[in-house]
Design a protein around this motif. Sequence first.
Motif, short mmCIF file in Angstrom:
data_model
loop_
_atom_site.label_atom_id
_atom_site.label_comp_id
_atom_site.label_asym_id
_atom_site.label_seq_id
_atom_site.Cartn_x
_atom_site.Cartn_y
_atom_site.Cartn_z
N GLN A 229 2.75 -5.27 6.85
CA GLN A 229 1.90 -4.13 7.19
C GLN A 229 2.59 -3.28 8.24
O GLN A 229 2.98 -3.77 9.30
CB GLN A 229 0.54 -4.59 7.70
CG GLN A 229 -0.44 -3.44 7.94
CD GLN A 229 -1.77 -3.94 8.48
OE1 GLN A 229 -1.95 -4.10 9.69
NE2 GLN A 229 -2.70 -4.22 7.58
N GLU A 230 2.75 -2.00 7.94
CA GLU A 230 3.39 -1.03 8.83
C GLU A 230 2.33 -0.04 9.30
O GLU A 230 1.61 0.54 8.50
CB GLU A 230 4.50 -0.29 8.08
CG GLU A 230 5.18 0.81 8.87
CD GLU A 230 6.20 1.55 8.04
OE1 GLU A 230 6.85 2.47 8.58
OE2 GLU A 230 6.33 1.24 6.83
N THR A 231 2.23 0.17 10.62
CA THR A 231 1.28 1.13 11.15
C THR A 231 1.90 2.53 11.11
O THR A 231 2.99 2.76 11.63
CB THR A 231 0.89 0.77 12.59
OG1 THR A 231 0.25 -0.51 12.60
CG2 THR A 231 -0.07 1.79 13.17
N GLY A 239 4.97 2.83 13.83
CA GLY A 239 6.28 2.18 13.84
C GLY A 239 6.24 0.69 13.98
O GLY A 239 7.22 0.00 13.67
N SER A 240 5.13 0.14 14.46
CA SER A 240 5.04 -1.32 14.51
C SER A 240 4.89 -1.84 13.09
O SER A 240 4.22 -1.23 12.25
CB SER A 240 3.88 -1.76 15.38
OG SER A 240 2.65 -1.38 14.82
N ILE A 241 5.50 -2.96 12.80
CA ILE A 241 5.47 -3.50 11.45
C ILE A 241 5.63 -5.01 11.52
O ILE A 241 6.43 -5.52 12.32
CB ILE A 241 6.58 -2.85 10.57
CG1 ILE A 241 6.52 -3.40 9.13
CG2 ILE A 241 7.95 -3.02 11.17
CD1 ILE A 241 7.44 -2.63 8.18
N VAL A 448 11.67 -6.43 3.61
CA VAL A 448 10.59 -6.09 4.54
C VAL A 448 9.82 -7.33 4.97
O VAL A 448 9.06 -7.28 5.94
CB VAL A 448 9.66 -5.04 3.90
CG1 VAL A 448 8.71 -5.68 2.89
CG2 VAL A 448 8.87 -4.27 4.96
N GLN A 449 10.04 -8.44 4.29
CA GLN A 449 9.38 -9.69 4.68
C GLN A 449 10.27 -10.56 5.57
O GLN A 449 9.89 -11.68 5.91
CB GLN A 449 8.99 -10.49 3.43
CG GLN A 449 8.24 -9.70 2.37
CD GLN A 449 6.88 -9.21 2.82
OE1 GLN A 449 6.40 -9.57 3.89
NE2 GLN A 449 6.24 -8.38 2.01
N GLY A 458 11.18 -0.62 10.77
CA GLY A 458 10.46 -0.20 11.96
C GLY A 458 11.03 1.09 12.55
O GLY A 458 12.23 1.34 12.51
N MET A 459 10.13 1.94 13.06
CA MET A 459 10.54 3.20 13.68
C MET A 459 11.04 2.93 15.10
O MET A 459 10.40 2.21 15.86
CB MET A 459 9.38 4.18 13.73
CG MET A 459 8.94 4.68 12.37
SD MET A 459 7.41 5.66 12.45
CE MET A 459 7.88 6.90 13.67
#
Length: 460
Positions: A229-231, A239-241, A448-449, A458-459
């Motif tokens: 899950q990416e915010t 950017g949090s993920i 991504v996992q 991530g940003m």
Amino acid sequence: MPLMASAKVSPEEAAKLGIEGTELTPMGAIRAGNADGSIPAWDGGIKTPPVGYTQGGWYIDPYADDKILFTITAQNHEQYKDRLSAGQIAMLKKYPDSYKLNVYPTRRSASYPKEIYENSIWNATNTEFCNPSLGKDREERCVKREVYRPGIFFPIPKTGGEAMWNHTYYWFGKYYTVTHYGFNAFADGTYAEFATRERWIVPAAMNPDEIPKGDVFTRNGGAAWCFSQETLAPPRNAGSIFGGCNYFETTDFDAYLYVPGQRRVRKAPEIGFYDSPSSNSDGLRTADSKYMGAMTGDVEWYTWTAERKEMFVPYNAYKMAQPGISMKDIVRPGHINSDLVRYELHRVWAIEGKIKPGFRHLSPHRVTYIDEDSWAGVASDMYDAQDNLWRVSEGYLLNYYDVPTVHHFADDHSDLINGRHASNAGWPNISGNPGDLINYHVMPDPDVQTPAGLRKYGMR
């Protein structure tokens, strides 16, 4: 009747399962309708997408011409109480002028690929929990991959633990990406919005040659499902993920988190763990309340029992899935706009959990209501430490007929004490961009996992 003994079933009992002409459907649902005809027989569900649907477009409502049969309100709910949950009755009493159940004809629309039906029937006589158990309170927390094929693990469950396992790992496709637009609402109906992008890879739903390579997908007996899950919004959290997996031999979510401000990835055991606060929830949801409740953690904290019953539940949520709906159309004080919700009478598994001695949880007593045709969650009730009803949740299901599978379009979690409510999974139509809808046809990047992949996504 409540479920009791645990075992894989005999060939004679498994013969009740079948795609056509049997007592039970391949998913273990009762094929026949109910005595008064208000629940019809299952005839295979939605077999083809509605005319005019194109892959990647808005989901056309196949039941748009259905009319409301009747409406359950605070004034008349007593005559329907045997088919209502404790949570629904409490919501009717707390919000008598706004919360209601518009009841439509029951459409048993659930459908799945033929392979999933065949595999589920095979699982009935082959799938069992690990024997010997991997430890105390793990007796129903481990399955060997070689005794399971992609489908429903225990289509004829014998215990509440088997039923909860079916729900936690119900078949909702091999992978997908979706953009969710959520909210945390105050008691007066004002709200704060957020947006997330979820990426799912579900090895338990895949054949062996389809599963991504790498240790993250193969350790602990193999990954069952992996979730990232990416915010995206609000900007202060963007950017949090996080990403991680549950496994066949351990249901603890092995998660890692990328924090933009720190520019590093750290292990995050609190994500997905029992009553830890769920991400972006402002404390209004617990981690284990996603999809109306699921097993998490490495050991079982609850004693589960399950029984089948008839209940008015959210179903076929195509009305709320159409374009042109805004957050102002959705959010009301205490709950979402009841006029957006289609209720139908369905059989559900009511799975009740009571905390075991020696364990502590914000909700020591809870009930999760599971659609018998899909094993997807439609509602849940959570009780506090004094056994007072505390939080009431609804899950809004529809058949994603391009797969096909049944999964959530949106949800809502209401706190009866403080009057607040929140939605985490859903409302991808808010943007007006069909590209935000759930995409079952392109597998997300498996990186991504993984910790290394989170740095990439991530940003900074």
